[in-house]
Design a protein around this motif. Structure first.
Motif, mmCIF file in Angstrom:
data_model
loop_
_atom_site.group_PDB
_atom_site.id
_atom_site.type_symbol
_atom_site.label_atom_id
_atom_site.label_comp_id
_atom_site.label_asym_id
_atom_site.label_seq_id
_atom_site.Cartn_x
_atom_site.Cartn_y
_atom_site.Cartn_z
ATOM 1 N N ASP A 90 0.607 -1.114 0.467
ATOM 2 C CA ASP A 90 0.186 0.113 -0.261
ATOM 3 C C ASP A 90 0.395 1.019 0.134
ATOM 4 O O ASP A 90 0.969 2.337 0.886
ATOM 5 C CB ASP A 90 -0.666 0.114 1.187
ATOM 6 N N ILE A 91 1.445 1.932 -1.223
ATOM 7 C CA ILE A 91 2.681 2.636 -0.735
ATOM 8 C C ILE A 91 2.234 3.094 -2.186
ATOM 9 O O ILE A 91 1.591 2.949 -3.593
ATOM 10 C CB ILE A 91 3.828 2.106 -0.982
ATOM 11 N N CYS A 92 2.566 4.515 -2.971
ATOM 12 C CA CYS A 92 2.658 5.048 -3.906
ATOM 13 C C CYS A 92 1.552 5.331 -4.490
ATOM 14 O O CYS A 92 0.041 6.010 -4.208
ATOM 15 C CB CYS A 92 4.158 4.952 -4.719
ATOM 16 N N SER A 93 1.665 4.955 -5.837
ATOM 17 C CA SER A 93 0.121 5.146 -6.554
ATOM 18 C C SER A 93 -0.349 3.938 -6.683
ATOM 19 O O SER A 93 -1.520 3.591 -7.359
ATOM 20 C CB SER A 93 0.860 5.485 -8.068
ATOM 21 N N HIS A 94 -0.092 2.797 -6.020
ATOM 22 C CA HIS A 94 -1.521 1.410 -5.870
ATOM 23 C C HIS A 94 -2.118 1.852 -4.784
ATOM 24 O O HIS A 94 -3.205 1.224 -5.714
ATOM 25 C CB HIS A 94 -0.216 0.503 -5.100
ATOM 26 N N PRO A 95 -2.879 2.792 -4.776
ATOM 27 C CA PRO A 95 -4.626 2.880 -3.733
ATOM 28 C C PRO A 95 -5.079 3.290 -4.833
ATOM 29 O O PRO A 95 -6.084 3.505 -4.883
ATOM 30 C CB PRO A 95 -4.366 3.600 -2.974
ATOM 31 N N GLU A 96 -4.288 3.771 -6.147
ATOM 32 C CA GLU A 96 -5.483 4.406 -7.248
ATOM 33 C C GLU A 96 -5.586 3.304 -8.246
ATOM 34 O O GLU A 96 -6.629 3.833 -8.203
ATOM 35 C CB GLU A 96 -4.362 5.367 -7.863
ATOM 36 N N VAL A 97 -4.637 2.912 -7.875
ATOM 37 C CA VAL A 97 -4.703 1.795 -9.829
ATOM 38 C C VAL A 97 -4.353 0.146 -9.157
ATOM 39 O O VAL A 97 -5.446 -0.210 -9.607
ATOM 40 C CB VAL A 97 -3.292 2.015 -10.571
ATOM 41 N N VAL A 98 -4.801 0.419 -7.601
ATOM 42 C CA VAL A 98 -5.035 -1.469 -7.710
ATOM 43 C C VAL A 98 -6.196 -1.198 -7.182
ATOM 44 O O VAL A 98 -6.915 -0.871 -6.088
ATOM 45 C CB VAL A 98 -4.278 -2.210 -6.685
ATOM 46 N N LYS A 99 -7.515 -1.802 -8.207
ATOM 47 C CA LYS A 99 -9.141 -1.838 -8.313
ATOM 48 C C LYS A 99 -9.537 -3.325 -7.823
ATOM 49 O O LYS A 99 -10.707 -3.389 -7.204
ATOM 50 C CB LYS A 99 -9.608 -1.525 -8.907
ATOM 51 N N ASN A 100 -7.969 -4.232 -7.914
ATOM 52 C CA ASN A 100 -8.848 -5.883 -8.211
ATOM 53 C C ASN A 100 -8.054 -6.517 -7.209
ATOM 54 O O ASN A 100 -6.753 -7.399 -7.856
ATOM 55 C CB ASN A 100 -9.786 -6.347 -9.316
ATOM 56 N N GLY A 101 -7.601 -6.108 -6.075
ATOM 57 C CA GLY A 101 -6.682 -6.618 -5.407
ATOM 58 C C GLY A 101 -6.507 -6.754 -3.665
ATOM 59 O O GLY A 101 -7.523 -5.886 -3.293
ATOM 60 N N ILE A 102 -5.809 -6.673 -3.468
ATOM 61 C CA ILE A 102 -5.067 -6.303 -1.878
ATOM 62 C C ILE A 102 -4.162 -5.592 -1.758
ATOM 63 O O ILE A 102 -2.586 -6.123 -2.122
ATOM 64 C CB ILE A 102 -4.742 -7.459 -0.980
ATOM 65 N N LEU A 103 -4.271 -4.348 -0.998
ATOM 66 C CA LEU A 103 -3.552 -3.822 -0.674
ATOM 67 C C LEU A 103 -2.355 -3.628 1.110
ATOM 68 O O LEU A 103 -3.586 -4.252 1.672
ATOM 69 C CB LEU A 103 -3.095 -2.243 -0.737
ATOM 70 N N ILE A 104 -1.129 -4.623 1.239
ATOM 71 C CA ILE A 104 -0.435 -4.842 2.379
ATOM 72 C C ILE A 104 0.115 -3.093 2.811
ATOM 73 O O ILE A 104 0.898 -2.740 1.946
ATOM 74 C CB ILE A 104 0.371 -5.843 1.947
ATOM 75 N N ASN A 134 4.788 -11.159 6.123
ATOM 76 C CA ASN A 134 3.753 -11.700 6.224
ATOM 77 C C ASN A 134 2.161 -12.074 6.252
ATOM 78 O O ASN A 134 2.130 -12.635 5.466
ATOM 79 C CB ASN A 134 3.935 -12.427 8.174
ATOM 80 N N ALA A 135 2.205 -10.420 6.155
ATOM 81 C CA ALA A 135 0.794 -10.272 6.024
ATOM 82 C C ALA A 135 0.891 -10.688 4.136
ATOM 83 O O ALA A 135 -0.631 -11.023 3.705
ATOM 84 C CB ALA A 135 0.638 -8.332 6.148
ATOM 85 N N PHE A 136 2.113 -9.765 3.428
ATOM 86 C CA PHE A 136 1.697 -10.568 2.320
ATOM 87 C C PHE A 136 1.587 -11.490 1.838
ATOM 88 O O PHE A 136 1.059 -12.155 0.413
ATOM 89 C CB PHE A 136 3.115 -10.008 1.876
ATOM 90 N N ALA A 137 2.224 -12.534 2.207
ATOM 91 C CA ALA A 137 2.296 -13.680 2.132
ATOM 92 C C ALA A 137 0.300 -14.487 2.021
ATOM 93 O O ALA A 137 0.193 -15.205 1.598
ATOM 94 C CB ALA A 137 3.033 -15.068 2.947
#
Length: 193
Positions: free
Chosen positions: A161-175, A181-184
């Motif tokens: 959950d960094i930089c532009s990811h909150p803008e471009v990741v619409k179908n997924g999970i931000l960690i 551990n949370a990523f895995a």
């Protein structure tokens, strides 16, 4: 750039970075993808066959092989995934740009991690189609075109959950950044909804 008639940023994140660094305001225009090339319905069978991926879920990363892309973190998270899903595979698509970093990654990796090297742009849609989840542990992104391309093909994305990811990741999970551990866990949850 102070003499420019107009300044364009490719994300709100970069717009804010530019304003904070220079005081200059810009318009945001997101990078567009070619929807004739990146869309649902593309088949990844030839990639699955090429890399012998039939027997388990496939994770994918596309991008340069450089330290800020966090591939070392991705491999560490993937090693945790393997404890729960031992037949998983991780395809790492990209051109190595730092020899010592590439060597470090190969030491971290096991046989379930496949380094493909450079792949031509025309082939990329088939790689996205072959994966079950698109993964990126990058630590800095102005936009993240591969995440957008993967989503256009219908793939979920797991990213920090960094930089532009909150803008471009619409179908997924931000960690939270660097939380391996949370990523895995997010990858495992994405593979076993």
């Amino acid at each position: 750039i102070k003499n420019s008639d107009e300044v364009i940023s490719i994300s709100e994140f970069l717009k804010n970075e530019l304003r904070n660094q220079t005081g200059i305001n810009s318009k945001v225009k997101y990078c567009k993808i070619n929807k004739k090339r990146f869309h649902k319905g593309i088949k990844g069978a030839r990639i699955i066959k090429k890399y012998h991926l039939k027997k388990g879920p496939v994770l994918l990363y596309v991008g340069r092989i450089s330290p800020h892309k966090g591939i070392h973190l991705l491999i560490k998270a993937f090693n945790l995934v393997l404890k729960k899903i031992p037949n998983a595979k991780l395809l790492i698509v990209g051109k190595p740009t730092f020899n010592s970093y590439s060597k470090k990654l190969k030491k971290l990796a096991n046989r379930s991690v496949i380094f493909t090297g450079f792949v031509k742009d025309e082939e990329l849609p088939y790689y996205y189609a072959a994966c079950d989840v698109y993964t990126t542990a990058t630590l800095w992104e102005g936009f993240d075109l591969p995440a957008v391309e993967a989503q256009a093909i219908g793939k979920k994305v797991v990213a920090f959950d960094i930089c532009s990811h909150p803008e471009v990741v619409k179908n997924g999970i931000l960690i939270k950044s660097k939380d391996i551990n949370a990523f895995a866990k997010a990858i495992i949850n994405s593979l076993n909804p």
